[in-house]
Design an enzyme around this catalytic site. Structure first.
Site, PDB file in Angstrom:
ATOM      1  N   ARG A 104       0.900  -1.139   0.070  1.00 21.63           N
ATOM      2  CA  ARG A 104      -0.071   0.029   0.031  1.00 21.63           C
ATOM      3  C   ARG A 104       0.933   1.285  -0.034  1.00 21.63           C
ATOM      4  NH1 ARG A 104      -2.205   3.233   4.783  1.00 21.63           N
ATOM      5  NH2 ARG A 104      -3.807   4.412   3.824  1.00 21.63           N
ATOM      6  N   HIS A 148      -2.828  11.281   0.183  1.00 23.50           N
ATOM      7  CA  HIS A 148      -2.546  10.900   1.526  1.00 23.50           C
ATOM      8  C   HIS A 148      -1.852  12.450   2.196  1.00 23.50           C
ATOM      9  CE1 HIS A 148      -1.322   7.545   4.294  1.00 23.50           C
ATOM     10  NE2 HIS A 148      -0.984   8.532   4.951  1.00 23.50           N
ATOM     11  N   GLU A 194      -7.659   8.935   5.689  1.00 25.06           N
ATOM     12  CA  GLU A 194      -7.848   9.549   6.835  1.00 25.06           C
ATOM     13  C   GLU A 194      -8.545  11.102   7.005  1.00 25.06           C
ATOM     14  OE1 GLU A 194      -4.702   7.100   9.887  1.00 25.06           O
ATOM     15  OE2 GLU A 194      -4.376   9.153   9.335  1.00 25.06           O
ATOM     16  N   TYR A 336      -5.053   1.426  15.517  1.00 24.69           N
ATOM     17  CA  TYR A 336      -3.797   1.524  16.509  1.00 24.69           C
ATOM     18  C   TYR A 336      -4.088   1.296  17.913  1.00 24.69           C
ATOM     19  CZ  TYR A 336      -1.070   3.362  12.656  1.00 24.69           C
ATOM     20  OH  TYR A 336      -0.398   3.385  11.276  1.00 24.69           O
ATOM     21  N   GLU A 408      -3.772   0.185   8.199  1.00 28.18           N
ATOM     22  CA  GLU A 408      -2.593   0.309   8.837  1.00 28.18           C
ATOM     23  C   GLU A 408      -2.835  -0.188  10.324  1.00 28.18           C
ATOM     24  OE1 GLU A 408      -1.570   4.502   9.170  1.00 28.18           O
ATOM     25  OE2 GLU A 408      -1.925   4.803   7.204  1.00 28.18           O
TER      26      GLU A 408
END
Length: 520
Positions: A104, A148, A194, A336, A408
């Site tokens: 990615r 991004h 995001e 995360y 992620e």
């Protein structure tokens, strides 16, 4: 909620708890434990690894300007970063040796179309063609993110970037170039990475470029923290849906690819069993995750956001509703950690509120938005893979169990300038092992998760902390002008897992999957 949901929700968590805490030994996972066709990969992004910031026609992004103004905690920039622009062949070979199915990465808009619109940079076009072809020569799938964070500075200067609806047209035209030039080989596209982070960090707190905020929510020269985060997220949603519509109408049938969006997906849980705290956790989830997912799945913003933000939250017109709803083939999530929250209704008494105060929650132990203190906070959080299980169950129950790509997931160590090379990262193995165990059980319980990407393949320039944090399963010696790569224990562990011969050493189980209060 109904009893069948509670059973389906809590059953896998109970199994995890019994397996790990009940005296049994959890067998090491291998890729054979996951469904056929499940994708294992690792990721990076253009600004964080490419370097070559002023080479071969690339022009600045808003992150170049931000970093060159000395705004990072370590006063760093990504002018060189991990130098993947020059070392991509070496990195692709590492991916192959690890056994990755996919990589990615993102395309740098200011490298491909330096002014944001207009002429294509032939050197930029050549670089991404070379990278994609190199990946495919090893049988590695390119999973490409179009945007991004690295907006061309030219567009920021011309019309304030994401605050203008002009961004939607320019982003769609840029995406058209990418689909046309790379879509014959790229079959997995992400429009925006995001959007919930960029809206909050850049336009509420002013901690990220373009540093817009207003008093008392931040110390910026311009901006409006009460409205701009909502406007920017809205424009990113409209840009996302515009690009998806373009892809579906012009390219998808011929190219046979898939397209989606990726959000940061922290999981929020109540700090106590108090009903107010349980409601606060649900509210935080709606603000953080529902902000983006509710529109693309259900066609509206979450009811609690509409109630609290009121007219500050833009409306989806009938035309936009039809474009936004259903504008995904998959949902990407970056996850995360899990955070506990308490209700803080006093925030709603403020006549002037930003997005953070609209959430009306208090996060335990966070007393400052200072990046250094936040780093210590997240590093001190326990490994909580049960949070991923609850998150995936939330997607299953509230959003129709869409195809999920975990884009992620990983853990960091703090860099030591006296020790630029660190090999032993058992803490990372422990983290990744536990999250993959939780993911495996969630899939067995019906989650439609179809892929998992470690963050990150190699050490990166991190947008929160520069070079003070290391996430890579492969290290990079940033003190070395050659930016030499080296293999960490976690890379060997991941390679073993992907080869079906997991040999996990030093992966302690001192943090377990424990019972947690469910959002019922």
């Amino acid at each position: 909620m109904a009893r069948p949901f509670l059973i389906s929700f809590l059953f896998p968590l109970c199994i995890i708890f019994l397996l790990i805490c009940g005296g049994s030994t959890v067998a090491a996972l291998s890729r054979d434990d996951f469904p056929s066709g499940f994708i294992f990969g690792a990721g990076t992004s253009a600004y964080q690894v490419e370097g070559a910031a002023a080479e071969d026609g690339r022009k600045p992004s808003i992150w170049d300007a931000f970093c060159h103004a000395g705004k990072m905690p370590d006063h760093s920039n990504a002018d060189v970063a991990a130098d993947q622009y020059h070392k991509y062949k070496e990195d692709v070979k590492l991916m192959h040796e690890t056994g990755l199915d996919a990589y990615r990465f993102s395309i740098a808009w200011p490298r491909l179309i330096p002014d944001g619109r207009g002429e294509i940079n032939p050197k930029g076009l050549q670089y991404y063609n070379n990278l994609i072809n190199e990946l495919l020569s090893y049988g590695i799938q390119p999973h490409v993110t179009l945007y991004h964070f690295d907006l061309p500075q030219a567009l920021q200067d011309e019309y304030n970037g994401l605050l203008s609806t002009k961004f939607i047209d320019d982003f769609t035209a840029y995406a058209d170039v990418c689909f046309r030039e790379f879509g014959d080989r790229v079959k997995n596209w992400v429009t925006v990475n995001e959007p919930n982070v960029e809206s909050l960090g850049g336009y509420d707190q002013g901690a990220f470029p373009p540093e817009r905020c207003s008093y008392p929510f931040g110390n910026c020269t311009s901006g409006n923290s009460t409205t701009e985060p909502y406007i920017v997220a809205h424009h990113l949603l409209l840009a996302h849906s515009s690009v998806v519509l373009l892809y579906r109408e012009k390219y998808q049938a011929e190219q046979g690819g898939k397209i989606g969006i990726t959000i940061l997906a922290i999981w929020f849980v109540p700090a106590t069993e108090d009903p107010e705290d349980i409601a606060a956790a649900r509210r935080a989830v709606d603000f953080h995750i529902g902000w983006l997912l509710h529109p693309i799945v259900h066609g509206t913003y979450p009811a609690i956001m509409r109630k609290i933000a009121g007219s500050r939250l833009p409306l989806l017109s009938k035309e936009n509703f039809e474009k936004v709803k259903g504008s995904f083939d998959f949902i990407g999530i970056n996850h995360y950690f899990t955070i506990s929250v308490k209700s803080d209704p006093s925030q709603l008494k403020n006549k002037v509120r930003d997005y953070v105060r609209d959430m009306a929650v208090k996060i335990s132990n966070i007393v400052s938005l200072d990046k250094a203190l936040f780093r210590k906070y997240i590093k001190g959080l326990p490994v909580a893979p049960w949070g991923l299980s609850e998150l995936l169950e939330h997607f299953k129950i509230n959003y129709g169990n869409p195809p999920i790509m975990i884009h992620e997931n990983g853990d960091f160590e703090e860099a030591d300038s006296t020790n630029p090379v660190t090999i032993n990262d058992d803490f990372r193995i422990n983290y990744l092992e536990q999250y993959l165990e939780a993911l495996n059980l969630s899939i067995r319980n019906g989650s439609n998760t179809q892929g998992y990407f470690v963050w990150s393949l190699i050490d990166c320039f991190e947008i929160l902390f520069g070079y003070t944090n290391r996430y890579g399963i492969y290290g990079v010696n940033f003190n070395d002008t050659e930016k030499t790569r080296y293999t960490r224990s976690s890379a060997r562990w991941y390679a073993n897992l992907l080869g079906g011969k997991a040999n996990i050493k030093g992966a302690s189980r001192d943090t377990h999957l424990v019972k947690n209060i469910a959002l019922q």
